[in-house]
Structures are given as structure tokens and as C-alpha cells.
Scaffold this motif. Structure first.
Motif, PDB file in Angstrom:
ATOM      1  N   HIS A 150       0.837  -1.204   0.000  1.00  0.00           N
ATOM      2  CA  HIS A 150       0.000   0.000   0.000  1.00  0.00           C
ATOM      3  C   HIS A 150       0.874   1.257   0.000  1.00  0.00           C
ATOM      4  CE1 HIS A 150      -2.531   3.164   1.877  1.00  0.00           C
ATOM      5  NE2 HIS A 150      -3.447   2.648   1.077  1.00  0.00           N
ATOM      6  N   ALA A 151       1.919   1.258   0.831  1.00  0.00           N
ATOM      7  CA  ALA A 151       2.832   2.403   0.844  1.00  0.00           C
ATOM      8  C   ALA A 151       3.518   2.561  -0.508  1.00  0.00           C
ATOM      9  CB  ALA A 151       3.865   2.232   1.954  1.00  0.00           C
ATOM     10  N   GLY A 152       3.924   1.430  -1.111  1.00  0.00           N
ATOM     11  CA  GLY A 152       4.594   1.481  -2.401  1.00  0.00           C
ATOM     12  C   GLY A 152       3.700   1.997  -3.511  1.00  0.00           C
ATOM     13  N   GLU A 153       2.447   1.533  -3.547  1.00  0.00           N
ATOM     14  CA  GLU A 153       1.534   2.000  -4.586  1.00  0.00           C
ATOM     15  C   GLU A 153       1.161   3.462  -4.365  1.00  0.00           C
ATOM     16  OE1 GLU A 153       1.001   0.516  -7.202  1.00  0.00           O
ATOM     17  OE2 GLU A 153       1.411  -1.597  -6.824  1.00  0.00           O
ATOM     18  N   THR A 154       1.088   3.891  -3.092  1.00  0.00           N
ATOM     19  CA  THR A 154       0.873   5.312  -2.818  1.00  0.00           C
ATOM     20  C   THR A 154       2.021   6.130  -3.395  1.00  0.00           C
ATOM     21  OG1 THR A 154      -0.362   4.843  -0.778  1.00  0.00           O
ATOM     22  CG2 THR A 154       0.607   7.030  -0.986  1.00  0.00           C
ATOM     23  N   GLY A 155       3.255   5.668  -3.149  1.00  0.00           N
ATOM     24  CA  GLY A 155       4.413   6.353  -3.713  1.00  0.00           C
ATOM     25  C   GLY A 155       4.428   6.312  -5.226  1.00  0.00           C
ATOM     26  N   ALA A 156       4.000   5.179  -5.816  1.00  0.00           N
ATOM     27  CA  ALA A 156       4.014   5.041  -7.271  1.00  0.00           C
ATOM     28  C   ALA A 156       3.054   6.024  -7.935  1.00  0.00           C
ATOM     29  CB  ALA A 156       3.659   3.610  -7.662  1.00  0.00           C
ATOM     30  N   VAL A 157       1.868   6.175  -7.342  1.00  0.00           N
ATOM     31  CA  VAL A 157       0.920   7.158  -7.876  1.00  0.00           C
ATOM     32  C   VAL A 157       1.562   8.540  -7.904  1.00  0.00           C
ATOM     33  CG1 VAL A 157      -1.259   8.351  -7.404  1.00  0.00           C
ATOM     34  CG2 VAL A 157      -1.150   5.863  -7.210  1.00  0.00           C
ATOM     35  N   CYS A 158       2.285   8.871  -6.836  1.00  0.00           N
ATOM     36  CA  CYS A 158       2.916  10.194  -6.757  1.00  0.00           C
ATOM     37  C   CYS A 158       4.135  10.309  -7.672  1.00  0.00           C
ATOM     38  CB  CYS A 158       3.292  10.494  -5.309  1.00  0.00           C
ATOM     39  SG  CYS A 158       1.841  10.715  -4.239  1.00  0.00           S
ATOM     40  N   ILE A 159       4.834   9.203  -7.911  1.00  0.00           N
ATOM     41  CA  ILE A 159       5.932   9.234  -8.887  1.00  0.00           C
ATOM     42  C   ILE A 159       5.413   9.726 -10.239  1.00  0.00           C
ATOM     43  CG2 ILE A 159       7.422   7.769 -10.318  1.00  0.00           C
ATOM     44  CD1 ILE A 159       8.023   6.111  -7.839  1.00  0.00           C
ATOM     45  N   TYR A 160       4.325   9.137 -10.694  1.00  0.00           N
ATOM     46  CA  TYR A 160       3.797   9.507 -12.001  1.00  0.00           C
ATOM     47  C   TYR A 160       3.172  10.896 -11.981  1.00  0.00           C
ATOM     48  CZ  TYR A 160       4.842   4.831 -13.616  1.00  0.00           C
ATOM     49  OH  TYR A 160       5.512   3.692 -13.975  1.00  0.00           O
ATOM     50  N   ARG A 161       2.647  11.319 -10.828  1.00  0.00           N
ATOM     51  CA  ARG A 161       2.162  12.701 -10.730  1.00  0.00           C
ATOM     52  C   ARG A 161       3.323  13.685 -10.848  1.00  0.00           C
ATOM     53  NH1 ARG A 161      -2.204  12.120  -5.720  1.00  0.00           N
ATOM     54  NH2 ARG A 161      -3.852  11.093  -6.953  1.00  0.00           N
ATOM     55  N   GLY A 162       4.455  13.346 -10.218  1.00  0.00           N
ATOM     56  CA  GLY A 162       5.625  14.202 -10.335  1.00  0.00           C
ATOM     57  C   GLY A 162       6.125  14.292 -11.764  1.00  0.00           C
ATOM     58  N   ILE A 163       6.163  13.147 -12.459  1.00  0.00           N
ATOM     59  CA  ILE A 163       6.590  13.149 -13.860  1.00  0.00           C
ATOM     60  C   ILE A 163       5.637  13.984 -14.705  1.00  0.00           C
ATOM     61  CG2 ILE A 163       6.896  11.694 -15.902  1.00  0.00           C
ATOM     62  CD1 ILE A 163       7.717   9.422 -13.983  1.00  0.00           C
ATOM     63  N   ALA A 164       4.337  13.789 -14.496  1.00  0.00           N
ATOM     64  CA  ALA A 164       3.342  14.511 -15.295  1.00  0.00           C
ATOM     65  C   ALA A 164       3.449  16.018 -15.074  1.00  0.00           C
ATOM     66  CB  ALA A 164       1.938  14.016 -14.955  1.00  0.00           C
ATOM     67  N   ALA A 165       3.679  16.426 -13.823  1.00  0.00           N
ATOM     68  CA  ALA A 165       3.771  17.856 -13.527  1.00  0.00           C
ATOM     69  C   ALA A 165       4.956  18.492 -14.253  1.00  0.00           C
ATOM     70  CB  ALA A 165       3.879  18.070 -12.020  1.00  0.00           C
ATOM     71  N   VAL A 166       6.112  17.841 -14.194  1.00  0.00           N
ATOM     72  CA  VAL A 166       7.300  18.396 -14.856  1.00  0.00           C
ATOM     73  C   VAL A 166       7.155  18.321 -16.373  1.00  0.00           C
ATOM     74  CG1 VAL A 166       9.789  18.122 -15.175  1.00  0.00           C
ATOM     75  CG2 VAL A 166       8.790  17.901 -12.891  1.00  0.00           C
ATOM     76  N   ALA A 167       6.608  17.211 -16.867  1.00  0.00           N
ATOM     77  CA  ALA A 167       6.429  17.077 -18.320  1.00  0.00           C
ATOM     78  C   ALA A 167       5.483  18.148 -18.851  1.00  0.00           C
ATOM     79  CB  ALA A 167       5.897  15.683 -18.649  1.00  0.00           C
ATOM     80  N   ARG A 168       4.428  18.441 -18.098  1.00  0.00           N
ATOM     81  CA  ARG A 168       3.503  19.496 -18.511  1.00  0.00           C
ATOM     82  C   ARG A 168       4.211  20.855 -18.526  1.00  0.00           C
ATOM     83  NH1 ARG A 168      -0.093  17.976 -15.464  1.00  0.00           N
ATOM     84  NH2 ARG A 168       0.339  19.298 -13.666  1.00  0.00           N
ATOM     85  N   TRP A 169       5.052  21.102 -17.521  1.00  0.00           N
ATOM     86  CA  TRP A 169       5.808  22.358 -17.457  1.00  0.00           C
ATOM     87  C   TRP A 169       6.809  22.465 -18.612  1.00  0.00           C
ATOM     88  CZ3 TRP A 169      11.168  22.705 -15.872  1.00  0.00           C
ATOM     89  CH2 TRP A 169      11.624  24.026 -15.747  1.00  0.00           C
ATOM     90  N   ARG A 170       7.416  21.350 -18.983  1.00  0.00           N
ATOM     91  CA  ARG A 170       8.378  21.346 -20.091  1.00  0.00           C
ATOM     92  C   ARG A 170       7.696  21.288 -21.457  1.00  0.00           C
ATOM     93  NH1 ARG A 170      13.691  19.277 -19.232  1.00  0.00           N
ATOM     94  NH2 ARG A 170      13.465  18.190 -21.202  1.00  0.00           N
ATOM     95  N   GLY A 171       6.400  21.018 -21.491  1.00  0.00           N
ATOM     96  CA  GLY A 171       5.705  20.881 -22.764  1.00  0.00           C
ATOM     97  C   GLY A 171       5.964  19.568 -23.458  1.00  0.00           C
ATOM     98  N   ASP A 172       6.334  18.535 -22.700  1.00  0.00           N
ATOM     99  CA  ASP A 172       6.629  17.215 -23.263  1.00  0.00           C
ATOM    100  C   ASP A 172       5.353  16.374 -23.214  1.00  0.00           C
ATOM    101  OD1 ASP A 172       7.548  14.662 -23.892  1.00  0.00           O
ATOM    102  OD2 ASP A 172       9.456  14.944 -22.864  1.00  0.00           O
ATOM    103  N   GLU A 173       4.578  16.418 -24.283  1.00  0.00           N
ATOM    104  CA  GLU A 173       3.284  15.749 -24.305  1.00  0.00           C
ATOM    105  C   GLU A 173       3.423  14.229 -24.252  1.00  0.00           C
ATOM    106  OE1 GLU A 173       1.089  17.098 -27.653  1.00  0.00           O
ATOM    107  OE2 GLU A 173       0.957  19.181 -26.939  1.00  0.00           O
TER     108      GLU A 173
END
Length: 310
Positions: A150-173
Motif C-alpha cells: 500500500h505504501a509502495g503503490e501510494t508512492g508510485a501514484v505520486c511518482i507519475y504525478r511528479g513526472i506529469a507535472a514536470v512534463a507538462r511544465w516542459r511541454g513534453d506531451e
């Protein structure tokens, strides 16, 4: 005199891992049993259900909203799906007729979308008050392992949220789409594990796991796709081994019904994430990136040890 024509079967697809869905479907089944010509059948599409294998490809989308499936294979979702089901239930057909009036169905859809926003909160409250039958059948070892999952999947969800946030800022669709697609799968895993592990038995460090996960995704995303894919491959390689340890334990010592298929499904998804990320790397990683990936793997192993206890 000709007998009335029987309606085509309507299949109700429901999430057996959701306490709200279980209660509603139990009520609906009772109503359907009172009417022989309801032609309703019910399929639990949660990952650990026996009849859900044929829905594995689009399970995440099916679990996100209520769906019914017609005899020809076409599907309705949201308010339209509820109306189709109400038409078959004694005492509810009047509401189905009301929904056919101009403007009513869009209002019902808006109300349903509002419910979806608060559904996670309602699910959590419902789990606190329902008997934790699954938890009662878990050994102490399995409880600790599921806490780490459960802790790992919680972290995994946030890993991809972090990637999405930076990718959106960089314009990397492309990278943002990668993160959102995989993040949806991890959110599904988290919901499945939560159906087995009641809140009192979850890690007390979920806040730090969320922060660590977000940073683990965001930092390599600052350096581009290559660093991100290498990080994901490293994380998922560790997760694959972690799930395999639990699967081997269940093969040897057995466990509660439904848990092994859940872990196998999660492992298969994580392997697919690992393989996709590895295939997207166009050349071998330089030593700084390899060192970072080794650090990520070591950090994941340390986090699991802590989550088992706290």
C-alpha cells in the motif's frame, strides 16, 4: 396468445472491491430476483474476481465509472447505465421514465459526476464501518507485506504525478501521456490493496511516501525522457521482485481466496511498465544515471522495510 418477448440480457459490471458498490449491488440483486423477466446479470470486474479476466484490458476505465453491457457487446456508462438498469427493476421503472424527459438525463449525469468526486472519501468511511473480513484472514506476515504494498503503490501514484507535472511544465506531451497512463494503473492497484487493508493497518508514514514518490518522479523528469524511463525501469524492477516474494509465499503457504490473483495482476502490470520504460531508452545509460537508478532501487528497498513496521 403469444408469450411476452423476453428482453435481452443486460450485464451489470461492478467493482466488488468497493464497499459502496457491494451494498448497492446486493440491493439491486434482491430487486432483480423478484422479477423473473429482469434479464439482469452481474459481473464483478475487480482484479481478484473469478469472472473478471476478460475485462482486464480496460479494467481501469470500467472501475472509474459505472457500466452496463448490452447483449451485442456495446456499453453504457454513468447516468445512462443506471437508467438502463432501473428499467429492469421493480419499483424503479418510474425513475427510468422520468430520466427520459428532456433535460433530465444530463442533470443525472452531472449529479453522478459530483458523486464521483467524493466517492473515494465515502469509500474510506464505509471501509471503517464494515467488517474487515479480508483483514481478519491475513496472517501477520501478509498484513506487513500488504502494508508495504500500500505504501509502495501510494508512492508510485505520486511518482507519475511528479513526472506529469514536470512534463507538462516542459511541454513534453509524450512523457506526460506516459505518466498519466501508468499513473491510472497504479491508482487502480492502490484501490485494490485498500480493499484488503483497512485504514488502521496502513502505514503511518503515507505523507513522507507521497513526497518521496513525487520527487522520485519529478527530479529525473527535469533531465528529460531518458532519465525518466531509466528511473521507472529501476523502480519497477524492484517492485516486480517484491511482488514475486509475496507470490512465492502464497504458493508455498496459501492464503485467503482472491489475494494471489490480485498480486499476480499487479505484478503483470508492473512488469509491463518496466518493459515499456526499458524499450523507450534509445542507448545505454551513462554512469551518473546508473548511479541514480541504483540509489532509487536501494531507497525502494529501505522504504519497504520501514513500511512493514510503520
Amino acid at each position: 396468445m403469444n408469450a411476452p418477448e423476453q428482453p435481452d440480457t443486460l450485464t451489470v459490471l461492478y467493482d466488488g472491491g468497493c464497499p459502496l458498490c457491494r451494498r448497492e449491488i446486493a440491493h439491486v440483486k434482491g430487486l432483480a430476483d423478484r422479477r423473473q423477466d429482469s434479464a439482469l446479470c452481474f459481473v464483478d470486474i475487480s482484479a481478484d474476481a473469478a469472472d473478471s479476466a476478460c475485462f482486464a484490458a480496460d479494467r481501469t476505465a470500467l472501475l472509474a465509472r459505472f457500466h452496463v453491457q448490452r447483449a451485442d457487446g456495446s456499453r453504457l456508462d454513468g447516468a445512462a447505465a443506471f437508467v438502463a438498469m432501473w428499467q429492469r427493476l421493480p419499483g424503479w421503472r418510474w425513475l427510468a421514465r422520468l430520466a427520459q424527459l428532456p433535460g433530465v438525463l444530463p442533470l443525472l449525469e452531472r449529479a453522478y459526476c459530483s458523486f464521483l468526486r467524493v466517492r473515494p472519501w465515502l469509500q474510506a468511511r464505509a471501509r471503517r464501518f464494515e467488517p474487515a473480513a479480508a483483514a481478519q484472514t491475513l496472517s501477520p506476515w501478509l498484513t506487513r507485506e500488504l502494508r508495504s504494498d500500500h505504501a509502495g503503490e501510494t508512492g508510485a501514484v505520486c511518482i507519475y504525478r511528479g513526472i506529469a507535472a514536470v512534463a507538462r511544465w516542459r511541454g513534453d506531451e509524450a512523457l506526460e501521456a506516459f505518466a498519466r497512463r501508468h499513473g491510472d494503473t497504479e491508482t487502480g492497484h492502490l484501490r485494490l490493496i485498500e480493499s484488503w487493508l483497512p485504514p488502521p493497518q496502513r502505514s503511518r508514514l503515507l505523507g513522507p511516501w507521497r513526497v518521496a514518490g513525487w520527487l522520485t518522479g519529478a527530479l529525473p523528469a527535469l533531465f528529460g525522457q531518458r532519465a525518466t524511463y531509466a528511473t521507472i525501469a529501476a523502480v519497477e524492477t524492484f517492485v516486480d521482485r517484491h511482488y514475486q516474494q509475496q507470490i512465492d509465499h502464497l504458493h508455498t503457504h496459501a492464503g485467503p481466496d482472491g489475494l494471489l490473483p490480485l498480486l499476480l495482476q499487479c505484478q503483470a502490470d508492473e512488469r509491463a511498465h518496466r518493459d515499456e520504460a526499458a524499450s523507450l531508452q534509445d542507448r545505454p545509460a551513462p554512469w551518473p544515471l546508473r548511479a541514480w537508478c541504483a540509489l532509487v532501487g536501494a531507497g525502494s528497498a529501505a522504504a519497504v522495510k520501514v513500511a512493514r513496521r510503520l
